[in-house]
Design a protein around this motif. Sequence first.
Motif, PDB file in Angstrom:
ATOM      1  N   TYR A 106       0.710  -1.215   0.016  1.00 17.14           N
ATOM      2  CA  TYR A 106      -0.071   0.068   0.155  1.00 17.14           C
ATOM      3  C   TYR A 106       0.875   1.258   0.024  1.00 17.14           C
ATOM      4  CZ  TYR A 106       0.040  -1.759   4.909  1.00 17.14           C
ATOM      5  OH  TYR A 106       0.641  -2.344   5.924  1.00 17.14           O
ATOM      6  N   PHE A 107       2.077   1.018   0.245  1.00 18.27           N
ATOM      7  CA  PHE A 107       3.098   2.085  -0.001  1.00 18.27           C
ATOM      8  C   PHE A 107       3.508   2.713  -1.475  1.00 18.27           C
ATOM      9  CE2 PHE A 107       7.293   4.109   0.159  1.00 18.27           C
ATOM     10  CZ  PHE A 107       6.827   5.369   0.786  1.00 18.27           C
ATOM     11  N   PHE A 108       3.645   1.776  -2.005  1.00 19.88           N
ATOM     12  CA  PHE A 108       4.279   1.615  -3.349  1.00 19.88           C
ATOM     13  C   PHE A 108       3.008   1.555  -4.441  1.00 19.88           C
ATOM     14  CE2 PHE A 108       8.021   0.363  -1.396  1.00 19.88           C
ATOM     15  CZ  PHE A 108       8.772   1.396  -1.632  1.00 19.88           C
ATOM     16  N   ASN A 109       1.647   0.951  -3.651  1.00 18.76           N
ATOM     17  CA  ASN A 109       0.696   0.748  -4.590  1.00 18.76           C
ATOM     18  C   ASN A 109       0.812  -0.172  -5.886  1.00 18.76           C
ATOM     19  OD1 ASN A 109      -1.990   0.922  -5.029  1.00 18.76           O
ATOM     20  ND2 ASN A 109      -2.267   2.791  -6.176  1.00 18.76           N
ATOM     21  N   THR A 110       1.518  -1.205  -5.635  1.00 18.91           N
ATOM     22  CA  THR A 110       1.978  -2.210  -6.678  1.00 18.91           C
ATOM     23  C   THR A 110       1.871  -3.592  -6.062  1.00 18.91           C
ATOM     24  OG1 THR A 110       3.459  -0.628  -7.284  1.00 18.91           O
ATOM     25  CG2 THR A 110       3.375  -2.655  -8.557  1.00 18.91           C
ATOM     26  N   ALA A 111       1.846  -4.465  -6.862  1.00 23.68           N
ATOM     27  CA  ALA A 111       1.977  -5.992  -6.384  1.00 23.68           C
ATOM     28  C   ALA A 111       3.428  -6.143  -5.809  1.00 23.68           C
ATOM     29  CB  ALA A 111       1.896  -6.910  -7.307  1.00 23.68           C
ATOM     30  N   VAL A 112       3.455  -6.785  -4.615  1.00 19.43           N
ATOM     31  CA  VAL A 112       4.843  -6.879  -4.092  1.00 19.43           C
ATOM     32  C   VAL A 112       5.759  -7.661  -4.954  1.00 19.43           C
ATOM     33  CG1 VAL A 112       6.171  -8.062  -2.184  1.00 19.43           C
ATOM     34  CG2 VAL A 112       3.910  -6.756  -1.793  1.00 19.43           C
ATOM     35  N   THR A 113       4.984  -8.715  -5.722  1.00 19.18           N
ATOM     36  CA  THR A 113       6.059  -9.384  -6.532  1.00 19.18           C
ATOM     37  C   THR A 113       6.467  -8.478  -7.705  1.00 19.18           C
ATOM     38  OG1 THR A 113       3.724 -10.220  -7.473  1.00 19.18           O
ATOM     39  CG2 THR A 113       5.286 -12.055  -6.290  1.00 19.18           C
ATOM     40  N   THR A 114       5.814  -7.759  -8.323  1.00 19.06           N
ATOM     41  CA  THR A 114       6.173  -6.874  -9.188  1.00 19.06           C
ATOM     42  C   THR A 114       7.404  -6.042  -8.650  1.00 19.06           C
ATOM     43  OG1 THR A 114       4.031  -6.657  -9.868  1.00 19.06           O
ATOM     44  CG2 THR A 114       5.606  -5.162 -10.897  1.00 19.06           C
ATOM     45  N   LEU A 115       7.229  -5.506  -7.609  1.00 23.07           N
ATOM     46  CA  LEU A 115       8.252  -4.653  -6.960  1.00 23.07           C
ATOM     47  C   LEU A 115       9.552  -5.391  -6.772  1.00 23.07           C
ATOM     48  CD1 LEU A 115       6.618  -2.742  -3.841  1.00 23.07           C
ATOM     49  CD2 LEU A 115       7.683  -1.805  -5.705  1.00 23.07           C
ATOM     50  N   ILE A 116       9.419  -6.685  -6.352  1.00 22.05           N
ATOM     51  CA  ILE A 116      10.569  -7.586  -6.103  1.00 22.05           C
ATOM     52  C   ILE A 116      11.262  -7.820  -7.357  1.00 22.05           C
ATOM     53  CG2 ILE A 116      11.261  -9.839  -5.243  1.00 22.05           C
ATOM     54  CD1 ILE A 116       9.510  -9.690  -2.859  1.00 22.05           C
ATOM     55  N   PHE A 117      10.672  -8.221  -8.473  1.00 23.85           N
ATOM     56  CA  PHE A 117      11.203  -8.386  -9.463  1.00 23.85           C
ATOM     57  C   PHE A 117      11.738  -7.401 -10.335  1.00 23.85           C
ATOM     58  CE2 PHE A 117       8.645 -12.431  -9.426  1.00 23.85           C
ATOM     59  CZ  PHE A 117       9.505 -13.419  -9.324  1.00 23.85           C
ATOM     60  N   GLU A 118      11.349  -6.172  -9.887  1.00 25.80           N
ATOM     61  CA  GLU A 118      11.971  -4.920 -10.658  1.00 25.80           C
ATOM     62  C   GLU A 118      13.436  -4.967  -9.898  1.00 25.80           C
ATOM     63  OE1 GLU A 118       9.505  -1.789  -9.628  1.00 25.80           O
ATOM     64  OE2 GLU A 118       8.197  -2.051 -11.159  1.00 25.80           O
ATOM     65  N   LYS A 119      13.382  -4.990  -8.592  1.00 28.83           N
ATOM     66  CA  LYS A 119      14.686  -4.670  -7.831  1.00 28.83           C
ATOM     67  C   LYS A 119      15.752  -6.012  -7.936  1.00 28.83           C
ATOM     68  CE  LYS A 119      12.999  -1.072  -6.763  1.00 28.83           C
ATOM     69  NZ  LYS A 119      13.662   0.335  -6.913  1.00 28.83           N
ATOM     70  N   LEU A 120      15.262  -7.222  -8.145  1.00 30.50           N
ATOM     71  CA  LEU A 120      15.984  -8.489  -7.918  1.00 30.50           C
ATOM     72  C   LEU A 120      17.437  -8.423  -8.878  1.00 30.50           C
ATOM     73  CD1 LEU A 120      16.003 -11.239  -6.818  1.00 30.50           C
ATOM     74  CD2 LEU A 120      14.637 -12.300  -9.111  1.00 30.50           C
ATOM     75  N   PHE A 121      17.219  -7.884 -10.035  1.00 28.70           N
ATOM     76  CA  PHE A 121      18.328  -8.066 -10.926  1.00 28.70           C
ATOM     77  C   PHE A 121      19.535  -7.207 -10.145  1.00 28.70           C
ATOM     78  CE2 PHE A 121      21.057  -5.781 -14.200  1.00 28.70           C
ATOM     79  CZ  PHE A 121      21.706  -6.895 -14.513  1.00 28.70           C
ATOM     80  N   ALA A 122      19.289  -5.974  -9.808  1.00 24.70           N
ATOM     81  CA  ALA A 122      20.365  -5.249  -9.082  1.00 24.70           C
ATOM     82  C   ALA A 122      20.954  -6.026  -7.981  1.00 24.70           C
ATOM     83  CB  ALA A 122      19.524  -3.762  -8.809  1.00 24.70           C
TER      84      ALA A 122
END
Lengths: 324, 294
Positions: free
Chosen positions: A85-101
């Motif tokens: 509810y802070f980023f207003n996105t699905a948590v999995t989406t958030l994680i996969f965005e940052k995973l590569f880094a």
Amino acid sequence: MGFWATIAKRVGYGLLLLVAVLVLNFTLISIAPGDIADTIAGDMGGADASVIEEIRTRYGLDQPFYVQLWRYMSRVAQLDLGHSYFFNTAVTTLIFEKLFATLLLVFSAQILAVILGTVLGVLAAKKPNGAVSLTVTFLSLFGFAAPVFWTGILLIILFVSIFPIFPVAGMFDVTVEGGFFVQLIDLLHHLTLPMITLASIFLALYSRLARASMLEVLGTDYVRTARAKGVPERTVLYKHALRNALGPVVTVAGLQFSAVISGAVVVESVFSWPGLGTLALQSILARDTPTIMGILFFSSFVVIVFNILTDIALRLLDPRIKSG
Amino acid sequence: MADSIANQEALELKITHPLSEMAVMFFRNHAAVAGLALLIFIVLFTFLGPFIHTTDPFEMVWAPFTRPGEEGFLLGTDYLGRDILSSMMAGGQVSMAIGLAAAVISLVIGVTVGSFAGFYGGAIEEALMRFTEFFQVLPTLLFSMVIVALFGASLLTVTLAIGVVSWTAVARVTRAEFLRIRELEYVAAARAGGAHDGYLIFRVILPNAMPPIVVQANLMVGSAILFEAALSFLGLSDPNTMSWGQVIGSNRPYILDAGFAVAIPGFAIFLTVLAISLIGDGLNDAFNPKLRER
């Protein structure tokens, strides 16, 4: 038990561990003071009791503990880690965005530490009282005692402020434009300092370990036999001894993945590296529970995967290892 | 007969207590003695220093970022103009107290889990070691960040969060020692003498398993100090106290202008943990004279 049966058993056990992580996650959230409804109400600037009750019902918080736990686990089984509810996105989406880094940082640091550590360890074992050996001893003291964020900050002061050759933060420079290779070089340029910082903790451990196990192997009968029958020293060291001395280093390096991820959280924060650690810190400061729990779950998953991979690597390296 | 008794007495006179033998071994190790001296100095500095240098660590006493040595500030001032020398003393108290308390917590958990696993074996060992493995899989820092985030940042939660995640190494060491010692003859003798399990675990085996546990416990104080520093660097510590990591975290936005405000507390942590690990190496050597060759 055969090779694959053993691996299958490890995977099954890994799944069990993951379920345990989920149960722990959920129990922690349940016993912590305040819940999602309170947080949302707080963000709305306060809400009256009926509204809070409505939010509780909508999120299923009025259900008994085991119902909630079951719903949570079945959602995770469908790869749904909830909604931030802070980023207003699905948590999995958030994680996969940052995973590569994060994976890039963790891997490059581990590889650097293992290779450099092994080289240092072997060189030190060749001359147990030589300069390299002394360096390894010094390095292992420093690596244990220096807080990783401090090492990172000192590197920033040195290479950004005094000798400005590296960028201070981030992963890419927005002003850099060009093709794939230009971008890649820009990425490596940004990666260098965080990678060295993270590797510094583990380099110490691996070099000390490589030296100890190399010294042990060099004292064994088969090394003496190899030397006695006139095998060149180079072959003895790098073919006979090193392969056997690598076992402990690989084992420990594999078991360190959970520590490397912990280290990455701090290193990412120091260098504003846009990975999972930065995301974890942001969501903790925002009290965004689904994201925090998602990251904790996902990183445990990564650690379990790497433990299994280490197991496989060890078995390939040393076929004598008993299955079971 | 009388002769042999006299001989025996003469022999016994030469046998020194094992602890004093270890002390001799420890004090022969120059690095370990240096570490001990350094640690004593740091403890005196942080706990007795404030009686001599009475500036309040929270009070803004001068312009921000006064360089070390200028205006009478030995270590300079931080971003709010607070005396860094005072914050080093106050911060050291918190860092060391948390480090020690967290190490005690993980020691209690680790020794309990490890000794029961090693003593009973079988299903109990299996279950306890799986439990230990579970905690090894959780990335420790992330997990304690979660605990602090959920339950609020106070001295108690931070200490508990560190202690609860760092006991696995102790458990493994303890279990290994118990597995080895429980097969020894004096344990069998005590068992034959009718000793019950509790007596065997805590009075017979545990005292003999202590050396590697002591070494591990010592290292754990060091890593708990580092752990606390990392948490407070990330801003997850009790805002009403001051610790070394917190000083680094709060001065961090200004590193390019005033690196000393970050370098000094980091160096304090470094020295403390270095001293502890030198002592640890010395203890290890003193307990295992055979391993000294390595």
